[in-house]
Design a protein around this motif. Structure first.
Motif, short mmCIF file in Angstrom:
data_model
loop_
_atom_site.label_atom_id
_atom_site.label_comp_id
_atom_site.label_asym_id
_atom_site.label_seq_id
_atom_site.Cartn_x
_atom_site.Cartn_y
_atom_site.Cartn_z
N ASP A 180 0.84 -1.20 0.00
CA ASP A 180 0.00 0.00 0.00
C ASP A 180 0.87 1.25 0.00
O ASP A 180 0.61 2.21 -0.73
CB ASP A 180 -0.93 0.03 1.21
CG ASP A 180 -2.05 -0.98 1.12
OD1 ASP A 180 -2.31 -1.49 0.00
OD2 ASP A 180 -2.65 -1.27 2.17
N PHE A 181 1.92 1.24 0.81
CA PHE A 181 2.83 2.38 0.89
C PHE A 181 3.52 2.62 -0.46
O PHE A 181 3.58 3.74 -0.95
CB PHE A 181 3.88 2.16 1.98
CG PHE A 181 4.88 3.26 2.08
CD1 PHE A 181 4.57 4.43 2.75
CD2 PHE A 181 6.13 3.12 1.49
CE1 PHE A 181 5.50 5.46 2.83
CE2 PHE A 181 7.06 4.15 1.57
CZ PHE A 181 6.75 5.31 2.24
N ILE A 182 4.02 1.56 -1.06
CA ILE A 182 4.69 1.67 -2.35
C ILE A 182 3.72 2.20 -3.40
O ILE A 182 4.04 3.12 -4.15
CB ILE A 182 5.27 0.31 -2.80
CG1 ILE A 182 6.44 -0.08 -1.88
CG2 ILE A 182 5.74 0.36 -4.25
CD1 ILE A 182 6.88 -1.51 -2.02
N PHE A 183 2.55 1.62 -3.47
CA PHE A 183 1.57 2.01 -4.48
C PHE A 183 1.13 3.46 -4.28
O PHE A 183 1.03 4.23 -5.24
CB PHE A 183 0.35 1.07 -4.44
CG PHE A 183 -0.61 1.32 -5.55
CD1 PHE A 183 -0.35 0.88 -6.83
CD2 PHE A 183 -1.80 2.00 -5.31
CE1 PHE A 183 -1.24 1.11 -7.87
CE2 PHE A 183 -2.69 2.25 -6.33
CZ PHE A 183 -2.41 1.80 -7.62
N THR A 184 0.88 3.85 -3.06
CA THR A 184 0.42 5.20 -2.76
C THR A 184 1.48 6.24 -3.10
O THR A 184 1.18 7.30 -3.64
CB THR A 184 0.02 5.33 -1.28
OG1 THR A 184 -1.01 4.38 -1.00
CG2 THR A 184 -0.47 6.72 -0.95
N ASN A 185 2.73 5.95 -2.80
CA ASN A 185 3.78 6.93 -3.01
C ASN A 185 4.38 6.90 -4.42
O ASN A 185 5.08 7.81 -4.81
CB ASN A 185 4.89 6.74 -1.98
CG ASN A 185 4.41 7.11 -0.60
OD1 ASN A 185 3.95 8.20 -0.38
ND2 ASN A 185 4.48 6.17 0.33
N ARG A 186 4.10 5.85 -5.16
CA ARG A 186 4.65 5.73 -6.50
C ARG A 186 3.64 6.13 -7.56
O ARG A 186 3.99 6.71 -8.58
CB ARG A 186 5.11 4.29 -6.72
CG ARG A 186 5.51 3.96 -8.09
CD ARG A 186 6.98 3.89 -8.20
NE ARG A 186 7.31 3.53 -9.56
CZ ARG A 186 8.48 3.64 -10.06
NH1 ARG A 186 9.45 4.06 -9.30
NH2 ARG A 186 8.73 3.31 -11.30
N TYR A 187 2.39 5.76 -7.36
CA TYR A 187 1.37 6.00 -8.38
C TYR A 187 0.42 7.02 -7.86
O TYR A 187 -0.60 7.19 -7.94
CB TYR A 187 0.67 4.68 -8.75
CG TYR A 187 1.63 3.68 -9.32
CD1 TYR A 187 2.03 3.77 -10.63
CD2 TYR A 187 2.14 2.66 -8.54
CE1 TYR A 187 2.93 2.86 -11.16
CE2 TYR A 187 3.03 1.75 -9.07
CZ TYR A 187 3.42 1.85 -10.39
OH TYR A 187 4.30 0.95 -10.90
#
Length: 54
Positions: free
Chosen positions: A47-54
């Motif tokens: 969730d953190f990766i997706f939120t901060n990347r996309y």
């Protein structure tokens, strides 16, 4: 060979990242882990990766 379903055994950070990439490529993903807490941690990392990347 084509496949649509992916099962990830081990839902830690690495497993969650593999699941995230698979899902982003349109695959149906299932994560299996022995402990719900580990799967939750991996899910939070994705969730953190997706939120901060996309």
């Amino acid at each position: 060979m084509t496949y649509q379903n992916v099962t990830i055994i081990g839902g830690g950070v690495l497993g969650a990242q593999i699941a995230l990439v698979s899902a982003l490529h349109g695959k149906n993903v299932t994560i299996w882990g022995r402990k719900k807490s580990i799967v939750r941690q991996g899910s939070a990392a994705s969730d953190f990766i997706f939120t901060n990347r996309y």
